[in-house]
Write an enzyme that holds these catalytic residues in place. Structure first.
Site, PDB file in Angstrom:
ATOM      1  N   ASP A 103       7.498  20.097 -13.122  1.00 16.36           N
ATOM      2  CA  ASP A 103       8.388  19.483 -13.317  1.00 16.36           C
ATOM      3  C   ASP A 103       8.053  18.238 -14.201  1.00 16.36           C
ATOM      4  O   ASP A 103       7.030  17.657 -14.253  1.00 16.36           O
ATOM      5  CB  ASP A 103       8.764  18.807 -12.131  1.00 16.36           C
ATOM      6  CG  ASP A 103       9.574  19.895 -11.260  1.00 16.36           C
ATOM      7  OD1 ASP A 103       9.930  21.032 -11.413  1.00 16.36           O
ATOM      8  OD2 ASP A 103       9.721  19.723 -10.047  1.00 16.36           O
TER       9      ASP A 103
HETATM   10  N1  URA Z   1       6.910  22.291  -6.992  1.00 24.56           N
HETATM   11  C1  URA Z   1       7.646  21.162  -7.438  1.00 24.56           C
HETATM   12  O1  URA Z   1       8.606  20.856  -6.733  1.00 24.56           O
HETATM   13  N2  URA Z   1       7.525  20.609  -8.704  1.00 24.56           N
HETATM   14  C2  URA Z   1       6.481  21.176  -9.238  1.00 24.56           C
HETATM   15  O2  URA Z   1       6.419  20.531 -10.444  1.00 24.56           O
HETATM   16  C3  URA Z   1       5.729  22.146  -9.089  1.00 24.56           C
HETATM   17  C4  URA Z   1       5.639  22.466  -7.639  1.00 24.56           C
END
Ligand code: URA
Length: 244
Positions: A103
């Site tokens: 993310d």
């Molecule tokens: N889980 C999440 O919620 N975000 C990420 O970036 C990776 C795993």
């Protein structure tokens, strides 16, 4: 064998138009001879190509370990946002991409390559490659969450159930804010945030520490990167890396 202009563009020397113009201007030599035709065929493995005196070496594949900083997106290019591929300044190849997505606000280990076969092996849902994260959450994490995550939690919305595979939770600090290491075998959209949401907690900070046998180099600050070592490359291309 390939066309000289294609080779130069692939190695990141410029756009196809730009490299054609460099060649026509006599700025490029092949094995010591200046060439002026962009369509000249070269042997990318053997020929020595120079652009304005600088050697342009062939790289079929490139592998970078990036400590992704928060605020950049896991994509190859974007009109508005900085991408993880933009951060790799010395890249030769123009076809680099991130292996999987973190993310925008997540930090940590991201492999950037143009090796599609390796990417598929690491990301394929059938391979269950372990991914370990450091997570800081709002709320008290206890053995209860440890058991829930090990059993699998429902991260679906509304009527649609979506169960996670067993995940290992290691509690590092438990309090109003807790810190844990969490190992998951999948990479569902916002998976870790949704897993904590499913047990009534909010993720405050998330950082990926490892993926299969590849571990984030602690010397890399957010935004820094380096080439994979031979050993890391062997480990990560190993068929059984991190599999169950
Ligand atoms: N889980 C999440 O919620 N975000 C990420 O970036 C990776 C795993």
């Amino acid at each position: 064998m390939m066309r000289l202009d294609k080779f130069l563009a692939k190695m990141g020397a410029g756009s196809r138009q730009e490299v054609k113009s460099y060649i026509r201007k006599g700025m490029v030599s092949v094995n010591g001879e200046t060439v002026s035709r962009p369509e000249t065929k070269i042997d990318e493995e053997k020929d020595e190509i120079f652009l304005q005196g600088k050697r342009i070496a062939y790289a079929a594949f490139e592998y970078y370990m990036l400590n992704k900083p928060a605020g950049v997106i896991s994509a190859t290019e974007d009109k508005k946002e900085t991408t993880v591929v933009d951060l790799i300044r010395e890249k030769k190849r123009k076809d680099l991409f991130p292996v999987g997505r973190l993310d925008k606000d997540t930090e940590g280990l991201l492999l950037i390559t143009n090796d599609g076969v390796l990417a598929h092996r690491l990301l394929s849902p059938n391979h269950h490659v372990d991914k370990t994260y450091f997570v800081r959450v709002h709320g008290r994490v206890t053995e209860e969450e440890e058991k829930s995550f090990l059993a699998g939690v429902n991260i679906g919305t509304g009527d649609e159930e979506e169960w996670t595979r067993p995940a290992r939770l290691e509690i590092l600090k438990s309090g109003e804010e807790s810190e844990v290491r969490l190992t998951i075998q999948e990479g569902k959209y916002h998976q870790i945030k949704r897993m904590f949401q499913a047990v009534g907690m909010e993720v405050l900070y998330l950082k990926r520490l490892s993926m299969g046998k590849l571990t984030l180099d602690p010397g890399l600050k957010p935004g820094e990167y380096r080439l994979l070592t031979e050993k890391e490359l062997c480990d990560v291309t190993d068929e059984n890396a991190g599999r169950h």
